[in-house]
Design an enzyme around this catalytic site. Sequence first.
Site, PDB file in Angstrom:
ATOM      1  N   ARG A 142       0.831  -1.213   0.000  1.00  0.00           N
ATOM      2  CA  ARG A 142       0.000   0.000   0.000  1.00  0.00           C
ATOM      3  C   ARG A 142       0.863   1.261   0.000  1.00  0.00           C
ATOM      4  O   ARG A 142       0.415   2.326   0.400  1.00  0.00           O
ATOM      5  CB  ARG A 142      -0.953   0.004   1.173  1.00  0.00           C
ATOM      6  CG  ARG A 142      -0.282  -0.105   2.520  1.00  0.00           C
ATOM      7  CD  ARG A 142      -1.262   0.247   3.568  1.00  0.00           C
ATOM      8  NE  ARG A 142      -0.784  -0.131   4.881  1.00  0.00           N
ATOM      9  CZ  ARG A 142      -1.456   0.093   5.985  1.00  0.00           C
ATOM     10  NH1 ARG A 142      -2.625   0.683   5.908  1.00  0.00           N
ATOM     11  NH2 ARG A 142      -0.973  -0.278   7.139  1.00  0.00           N
ATOM     12  N   GLY A 189      -4.835  -2.044   0.052  1.00  0.00           N
ATOM     13  CA  GLY A 189      -3.922  -0.965  -0.340  1.00  0.00           C
ATOM     14  C   GLY A 189      -4.258   0.384   0.263  1.00  0.00           C
ATOM     15  O   GLY A 189      -3.636   1.398  -0.066  1.00  0.00           O
ATOM     16  N   ASP A 193      11.368  -6.584   7.189  1.00  0.00           N
ATOM     17  CA  ASP A 193      10.845  -5.726   6.121  1.00  0.00           C
ATOM     18  C   ASP A 193      10.594  -4.311   6.636  1.00  0.00           C
ATOM     19  O   ASP A 193      10.324  -3.406   5.844  1.00  0.00           O
ATOM     20  CB  ASP A 193       9.546  -6.309   5.542  1.00  0.00           C
ATOM     21  CG  ASP A 193       8.507  -6.596   6.609  1.00  0.00           C
ATOM     22  OD1 ASP A 193       8.809  -7.383   7.525  1.00  0.00           O
ATOM     23  OD2 ASP A 193       7.403  -6.033   6.553  1.00  0.00           O
TER      24      ASP A 193
HETATM   25  P1  AMP Z   1       3.430  -3.904   7.909  1.00  0.00           P
HETATM   26  O1  AMP Z   1       2.969  -4.842   8.974  1.00  0.00           O
HETATM   27  O2  AMP Z   1       2.677  -2.609   7.859  1.00  0.00           O
HETATM   28  O3  AMP Z   1       4.894  -3.702   7.886  1.00  0.00           O
HETATM   29  O4  AMP Z   1       3.034  -4.583   6.507  1.00  0.00           O
HETATM   30  C1  AMP Z   1       3.477  -5.847   6.123  1.00  0.00           C
HETATM   31  C2  AMP Z   1       3.105  -6.095   4.688  1.00  0.00           C
HETATM   32  O5  AMP Z   1       1.692  -6.022   4.523  1.00  0.00           O
HETATM   33  C3  AMP Z   1       3.697  -5.110   3.691  1.00  0.00           C
HETATM   34  O6  AMP Z   1       3.987  -5.803   2.517  1.00  0.00           O
HETATM   35  C4  AMP Z   1       2.563  -4.134   3.493  1.00  0.00           C
HETATM   36  O7  AMP Z   1       2.650  -3.481   2.263  1.00  0.00           O
HETATM   37  C5  AMP Z   1       1.363  -5.055   3.539  1.00  0.00           C
HETATM   38  N1  AMP Z   1       0.130  -4.355   3.923  1.00  0.00           N
HETATM   39  C6  AMP Z   1      -0.209  -3.886   5.144  1.00  0.00           C
HETATM   40  N2  AMP Z   1      -1.415  -3.296   5.119  1.00  0.00           N
HETATM   41  C7  AMP Z   1      -1.860  -3.381   3.845  1.00  0.00           C
HETATM   42  C8  AMP Z   1      -3.042  -2.950   3.172  1.00  0.00           C
HETATM   43  N3  AMP Z   1      -4.038  -2.322   3.792  1.00  0.00           N
HETATM   44  N4  AMP Z   1      -3.128  -3.210   1.846  1.00  0.00           N
HETATM   45  C9  AMP Z   1      -2.145  -3.838   1.182  1.00  0.00           C
HETATM   46  N5  AMP Z   1      -1.022  -4.282   1.760  1.00  0.00           N
HETATM   47  C10 AMP Z   1      -0.865  -4.048   3.076  1.00  0.00           C
HETATM   48 MG    MG Z   2       6.003  -2.665   6.758  1.00  0.00          MG
END
Ligand code: AMP
Ligand code: MG
Length: 518
Positions: A104, A137, A271
């Site tokens: 996103r 996203g 990540d």
């Molecule tokens: P995070 O926990 O925020 O670091 O996200 C982990 C993964 O999930 C990353 O690849 C983000 O881009 C994906 N992600 C988190 N929230 C969303 C969302 N609402 N839509 C699409 N991808 C998401």
């Molecule tokens: Mg992240």
Amino acid sequence: MSQLNFDNRFVAELPGDPISDNRPRQVHGAMWSAVSPTPVGAPQLLAYSPEMAALLDLDAAAMEHPDMVAALAGNRLLPGMRTYATCYGGHQFGAWAGQLGDGRAIYLGEVVNRAGQRWEMQLKGAGPTPYSRRADGRAVLRSSIREFLCSEAMHHLGVPTTRALSLVGTGETVVRDMFYDGNPQQEPGAVVCRVAPSFIRFGHFEIFASRGEQALLEQLVNFTIARDFPELTGEPPRLYVDWFKEICIRTARLMAQWMRVGFVHGVMNTDNMSILGLTIDYGPYGWIDDFDPSWTPNTTDAQGRRYCFGRQPQIGRWNVERLGDALSSLISRDDIDDGLRAYDAAYAESIGTVMAAKFGLSHLVQDDVELVEDAFGLMQQAEMDMTEFFRQLAKIDVDAPNAAVLADAFYRDDLLQQRRVALDQWLQRYARRVRQESASPASQAARMNAVNPRFVLRNYLAQQAIERAEQGDLSKVIELLDVLRRPYDEQPGREAFSAKRPDWARHKAGCSMLSCSS
Ligand code: AMP
Ligand code: MG
């Protein structure tokens, strides 16, 4: 409107995805996919950071121009912009998770400002990409406010961080099951434009190593060093060794900075680790109120407490080990171990410097280690507020120390009574030690107040600002942004923003715990 000067090296120099299909999928043989933001219904500029705008040579008129607001919402492109999402993987909660990627976040490209600095711009919440997996996203207003405010607060605290340029309301709602209890709600949506010299993460290297895509791995390493570490010269393999070591050192120093200000990231997956040693990805982060090293703000982490406050330096180490694994085809085992030892040394040195400064000592001598540890022990047993403790400590009269000065740091009167004797004894030891320092009391206090913030983005303050914003009143967000510009200064009239967590906030969602749902 002033022009942003784009020079999009990432997409110009690195291989892109030949497939243009935006559906969730595994992307092989490429580092990025061209993707357009999905336009939103009624974009509205809710807030922006004047300091970050200035770094992009943008003034108020430029920020408020309808074309700029549309661009910051993902509704139009400005000349020179290229939009794309990148491929990365990562270890989540200790386990390899495979491809993640910008699910996103959509890049707008790389701006070179008048001073010659390069800034990558990203929209977070601007719609799906091939890396969105099962998600939409999008981002909700509450988590966007949290990322916007904390990015800028950290910058002003002097902690390396990605920045936030703008907060734009989309005029659309997003559905989220905040408590993962089968109770999804419509929530207001938003898009944050975040900015950093580089958003490259450990996971960008891990994904290619995990797939055996050796040529891509090497290409990305060479690109990253050339673009983001221009000060590193020399030839591989020495160049790679120096680079890895530099990342280890920066990561270690970042951990010491988080420990200094009481910041808990909450999701230190690989990540979410920046190659530049920046704080990145503000999700269920939190700030220490009453000192407790086992505290984690992340409800998903409540059981294991992998990402609790006190473990962050250890996890930073674990994460650079994973980066080392990913680079093991380019760097010898001995050289990787050397880098990891550099992490340990850099952390030990940085935390020593941090602790000496927090306690107003020019440097730590042998006995000081116990003095410092005992202070944190007392803070924990007596549930004292960490931020308040250090600001009050600077007021102690070292010729006649009195624990009454520290009363404001307590959440519970009974614990103040219980620990009073121990606290007095500790203060006597502390006062004796400070009397050995040559600084005058005034300069001593000034030194401490320069590293111990008066204002941090306490969890409940962010939550209050969010609740108002959800009702359409952004004034608390704007005021917090302003207060947090000068976090070390006493700001008369703004005491409310440094007040300890009130009782009602102790167990309230958003104040003491946060879910990853954002
Ligand atoms: P995070 O926990 O925020 O670091 O996200 C982990 C993964 O999930 C990353 O690849 C983000 O881009 C994906 N992600 C988190 N929230 C969303 C969302 N609402 N839509 C699409 N991808 C998401
Ligand atoms: Mg992240």
